[in-house]
Design a protein around this motif. Structure first.
Motif, PDB file in Angstrom:
ATOM      1  N   LEU A 237      -0.624   7.107  11.931  1.00  0.00           N
ATOM      2  CA  LEU A 237      -0.627   7.178  10.470  1.00  0.00           C
ATOM      3  C   LEU A 237      -1.670   6.261   9.850  1.00  0.00           C
ATOM      4  N   LEU A 238      -2.179   5.310  10.629  1.00  0.00           N
ATOM      5  CA  LEU A 238      -3.260   4.448  10.130  1.00  0.00           C
ATOM      6  C   LEU A 238      -4.545   5.234   9.913  1.00  0.00           C
ATOM      7  N   ASP A 239      -4.605   6.484  10.396  1.00  0.00           N
ATOM      8  CA  ASP A 239      -5.751   7.339  10.090  1.00  0.00           C
ATOM      9  C   ASP A 239      -5.809   7.685   8.604  1.00  0.00           C
ATOM     10  N   SER A 240      -4.688   7.531   7.891  1.00  0.00           N
ATOM     11  CA  SER A 240      -4.674   7.741   6.435  1.00  0.00           C
ATOM     12  C   SER A 240      -5.156   6.461   5.762  1.00  0.00           C
ATOM     13  N   ASN A 241      -6.315   6.523   5.149  1.00  0.00           N
ATOM     14  CA  ASN A 241      -6.915   5.307   4.599  1.00  0.00           C
ATOM     15  C   ASN A 241      -6.125   4.703   3.446  1.00  0.00           C
ATOM     16  N   ASP A 242      -5.283   5.516   2.790  1.00  0.00           N
ATOM     17  CA  ASP A 242      -4.524   4.991   1.654  1.00  0.00           C
ATOM     18  C   ASP A 242      -3.093   4.613   2.018  1.00  0.00           C
ATOM     19  N   LEU A 243      -2.746   4.619   3.319  1.00  0.00           N
ATOM     20  CA  LEU A 243      -1.378   4.310   3.727  1.00  0.00           C
ATOM     21  C   LEU A 243      -0.953   2.928   3.236  1.00  0.00           C
ATOM     22  N   ALA A 244      -1.781   1.924   3.465  1.00  0.00           N
ATOM     23  CA  ALA A 244      -1.433   0.557   3.064  1.00  0.00           C
ATOM     24  C   ALA A 244      -1.207   0.471   1.557  1.00  0.00           C
ATOM     25  N   ASP A 245      -2.051   1.153   0.774  1.00  0.00           N
ATOM     26  CA  ASP A 245      -1.902   1.123  -0.686  1.00  0.00           C
ATOM     27  C   ASP A 245      -0.582   1.732  -1.121  1.00  0.00           C
ATOM     28  N   ARG A 246      -0.206   2.857  -0.514  1.00  0.00           N
ATOM     29  CA  ARG A 246       1.028   3.536  -0.893  1.00  0.00           C
ATOM     30  C   ARG A 246       2.258   2.702  -0.534  1.00  0.00           C
ATOM     31  N   LEU A 247       2.234   2.062   0.624  1.00  0.00           N
ATOM     32  CA  LEU A 247       3.347   1.211   1.022  1.00  0.00           C
ATOM     33  C   LEU A 247       3.443  -0.022   0.120  1.00  0.00           C
ATOM     34  N   TYR A 248       2.315  -0.580  -0.202  1.00  0.00           N
ATOM     35  CA  TYR A 248       2.266  -1.756  -1.081  1.00  0.00           C
ATOM     36  C   TYR A 248       2.850  -1.415  -2.453  1.00  0.00           C
ATOM     37  N   GLN A 249       2.501  -0.232  -2.975  1.00  0.00           N
ATOM     38  CA  GLN A 249       2.981   0.167  -4.299  1.00  0.00           C
ATOM     39  C   GLN A 249       4.496   0.367  -4.300  1.00  0.00           C
ATOM     40  N   LYS A 250       5.045   0.914  -3.203  1.00  0.00           N
ATOM     41  CA  LYS A 250       6.498   1.079  -3.113  1.00  0.00           C
ATOM     42  C   LYS A 250       7.210  -0.272  -3.197  1.00  0.00           C
ATOM     43  N   VAL A 251       6.634  -1.277  -2.551  1.00  0.00           N
ATOM     44  CA  VAL A 251       7.233  -2.612  -2.575  1.00  0.00           C
ATOM     45  C   VAL A 251       7.163  -3.195  -3.984  1.00  0.00           C
ATOM     46  N   LEU A 252       6.012  -3.062  -4.644  1.00  0.00           N
ATOM     47  CA  LEU A 252       5.871  -3.570  -6.013  1.00  0.00           C
ATOM     48  C   LEU A 252       6.829  -2.851  -6.954  1.00  0.00           C
ATOM     49  N   ASP A 253       6.962  -1.524  -6.804  1.00  0.00           N
ATOM     50  CA  ASP A 253       7.850  -0.755  -7.677  1.00  0.00           C
ATOM     51  C   ASP A 253       9.303  -1.202  -7.530  1.00  0.00           C
ATOM     52  N   ALA A 254       9.655  -1.709  -6.362  1.00  0.00           N
ATOM     53  CA  ALA A 254      11.024  -2.176  -6.123  1.00  0.00           C
ATOM     54  C   ALA A 254      11.216  -3.620  -6.562  1.00  0.00           C
ATOM     55  N   GLY A 255      10.146  -4.240  -7.045  1.00  0.00           N
ATOM     56  CA  GLY A 255      10.236  -5.634  -7.461  1.00  0.00           C
ATOM     57  C   GLY A 255      10.393  -6.594  -6.305  1.00  0.00           C
ATOM     58  N   ALA A 256       9.929  -6.199  -5.134  1.00  0.00           N
ATOM     59  CA  ALA A 256      10.072  -7.013  -3.921  1.00  0.00           C
ATOM     60  C   ALA A 256       8.736  -7.655  -3.539  1.00  0.00           C
ATOM     61  N   GLU A 257       8.766  -8.462  -2.497  1.00  0.00           N
ATOM     62  CA  GLU A 257       7.583  -9.156  -2.007  1.00  0.00           C
ATOM     63  C   GLU A 257       7.139  -8.556  -0.672  1.00  0.00           C
ATOM     64  N   PRO A 258       5.837  -8.293  -0.501  1.00  0.00           N
ATOM     65  CA  PRO A 258       5.359  -7.766   0.785  1.00  0.00           C
ATOM     66  C   PRO A 258       5.729  -8.650   1.968  1.00  0.00           C
ATOM     67  N   GLN A 259       5.825  -9.956   1.735  1.00  0.00           N
ATOM     68  CA  GLN A 259       6.152 -10.882   2.826  1.00  0.00           C
ATOM     69  C   GLN A 259       7.529 -10.610   3.431  1.00  0.00           C
ATOM     70  N   SER A 260       8.368  -9.855   2.708  1.00  0.00           N
ATOM     71  CA  SER A 260       9.720  -9.581   3.211  1.00  0.00           C
ATOM     72  C   SER A 260       9.761  -8.383   4.151  1.00  0.00           C
TER      73      SER A 260
END
Length: 398
Positions: A237-260
Motif C-alpha cells: 500500500l506504500l505504492d500509494s503516494n497519498d497513503l500517509a496523508d490520508r492516514l494523517y488526516q483521519k487522526v487529525l479529524d479524530a482529534g488524536a495525536e499521530p504519536q499514539s
C-alpha cells in the motif's frame, strides 16, 4: 474410524521394512510403500493418500525434490519428513514444504520411534477435524458482502495487549481484525483476508482499523488510560503516494495525536518500487507516527531494510520464538536480533509467545515487549478496559 492411507518413501531396505511394521502395528493406517521418489510420485498420481512419510536423502530424487513435484497434484497428502541429518536441516526442509503450501505434520529424526507414529495419527485427526469444521462454514465472499460487513460494524478491530518484559505492565496494543458474522460467529482473519486482498479492499480495511482504533483510544482515555495502538499495513500500500496523508488526516479529524499510532508494515507483500517503500516509510515517520517492521524473520525483511528504514519498533515473528528453548541456533539468532535492534534504538516486541519458559528466555535476553496467547488473545475494545483496570496500581489503603 476409517484408517488413514499412508505412503512410506524409503530407499534403505532395513528402514523400509521397519517403517512398514511400525505403521501397520499401530492399526490406524493403511500402508503403501515406495523405494524411490519417482515411484512414489507415480503412486501419488494414481491414488489419493492422507499422509506421505518420506526420507530426505534418496538417490535420483531426494525428499525435497519429491515434495516440490507433488505441489502440482490436485490431491496433496500431508507430509512428514524423516532424516538422520541435523535438526536444522529437517526444519529447513519443513519450512520449504510449508511455503509451497503443503501441510507438514511431522519432522522426524531417525531412528523413528513408535511414539512418533502415534503423534502423526493425532495430527492427522486434528487436520480431519479442522477440515470437517471448515466444511460446515459457508461464506459468501463477494465484494459487496465484505463492504457491507465493513460498513455495518461486523468487521471490527479487536485488541491484543503488548506487555513490558521489565515491568509486566500493559504498555500498548495491536489492532487485529475480526468478523463478527451474524450466523457463523467470530471469524478469524484467515477466513476472509484473502478475499479482502482479492477485491482490492485492503486500503479500506486499514482505514477502518485506524478509525476503530482511534475510537477505542478515546474510550480508554475516558477511563484514564492512554494506550498507544499498532495498526497493520500491507507493505504494497506504500505504492500509494497519498497513503500517509490520508492516514494523517483521519487522526487529525479524530482529534488524536499521530504519536499514539504505530503502523506495522506486514511481510505479506512488498512495493512495486523500492523507492516507494522508503518514501512511504519516511513520510509516516515525518508525520509523527510510529513505524514497526512486522514479522521480522519471516518474509521480505532484511538487515539492510532494518538499518536503512526509520523504524521505531521491530516485531520478531513467532516462527523465531517457537522452539527457541530447544534449538540453540534460534536462541542465538533471537539474542543477536535483540542486541542489534537496541543498538539501532528500536523497541523489540516478540510475537506469538505461548509459554512461561519463552517469556523467561525473552526477559533474559532483554527483549522489551511480548504479546501472545499466554498474555491475552485479542479482545473487544470494551473488554480491554478490564485488562487495564486489573493492570493499574491499586489504590492505597487509608
Amino acid at each position: 474410524m476409517k484408517p488413514y492411507k499412508v505412503l512410506i518413501v524409503e530407499d534403505h531396505p532395513f528402514q523400509h521394512e521397519y517403517l512398514l511394521k511400525l505403521f501397520r502395528n499401530d492399526g490406524g493406517f493403511e500402508v503403501d510403500s515406495a523405494w524411490s521418489g519417482s515411484s512414489a510420485l507415480n503412486l501419488l498420481q494414481r491414488y489419493e493418500y492422507d499422509l506421505m512419510v518420506s526420507d530426505l536423502f534418496m538417490p535420483e530424487m531426494d525428499g525435497v525434490q519429491l515434495f516440490q513435484k507433488i505441489t502440482s497434484l490436485k490431491k496433496r497428502p500431508a507430509i512428514a519428513l524423516m532424516s538422520v541429518a541435523s535438526r536444522r536441516l529437517l526444519v529447513s526442509a519443513g519450512l520449504s514444504a510449508k511455503n509451497l503450501g503443503l501441510k507438514v505434520v511431522g519432522l522426524i529424526s531417525k531412528p523413528v520411534v513408535p511414539n512418533a507414529v502415534i503423534q502423526l495419527r493425532s495430527r492427522l485427526d486434528a487436520l480431519a477435524s479442522q477440515a470437517q469444521e471448515y466444511a460446515t462454514i459457508s461464506l459468501s465472499l463477494e465484494r459487496n458482502t465484505l463492504l457491507q460487513a465493513m460498513s455495518n460494524g461486523q468487521i471490527q478491530a479487536w485488541f491484543q495487549p503488548k506487555k513490558s518484559l521489565r515491568t509486566g505492565k500493559i504498555c500498548s496494543a495491536e489492532a487485529l481484525v475480526r468478523w463478527c458474522h451474524p450466523t457463523l460467529g467470530v471469524l478469524p482473519p484467515s477466513d476472509f483476508l484473502g478475499a479482502i486482498a482479492q477485491f482490492n479492499l485492503e486500503d479500506a480495511l486499514v482505514g477502518l482499523m485506524l478509525e476503530q482504533s482511534l475510537k477505542a483510544q478515546a474510550l480508554w482515555r475516558s477511563e484514564g488510560f492512554d494506550v498507544p495502538v499498532s495498526v497493520n499495513i500491507p507493505t504494497h500500500l506504500l505504492d500509494s503516494n497519498d497513503l500517509a496523508d490520508r492516514l494523517y488526516q483521519k487522526v487529525l479529524d479524530a482529534g488524536a495525536e499521530p504519536q499514539s499510532i504505530c503502523f506495522e508494515l506486514m511481510e505479506s507483500s512488498t512495493t512495486e518500487k523500492i523507492s516507494n517503500f522508503y518514501a512511504g516509510a519516511c513520510r509516516l515517520r515525518m508525520m509523527g507516527f510510529g513505524l514497526a517492521q512486522d514479522d521480522f524473520g519471516k518474509g521480505y525483511s532484511s538487515y539492510f531494510n532494518l538499518v536503512s528504514t526509520p523504524f521505531s519498533e521491530l516485531k520478531i515473528d513467532r516462527s523465531l520464538v517457537h522452539g527457541c528453548l530447544e534449538r540453540e541456533s534460534l536462541a542465538l539468532a533471537l539474542e543477536s536480533i535483540v542486541d542489534l535492534s537496541h543498538k539501532l534504538g528500536l523497541i523489540v516486541t516478540a510475537e506469538g509467545v505461548e509459554t512461561q519458559e519463552e517469556l523467561e528466555f525473552l526477559r533474559r535476553i532483554e527483549c522489551d515487549l511480548a504479546q501472545g496467547f499466554i498474555i491475552c488473545a485479542a479482545i473487544r475494545a470494551g473488554d480491554f478496559i478490564e485488562l487495564l483496570l486489573e493492570d493499574s496500581p491499586k489504590p492505597a489503603l487509608t
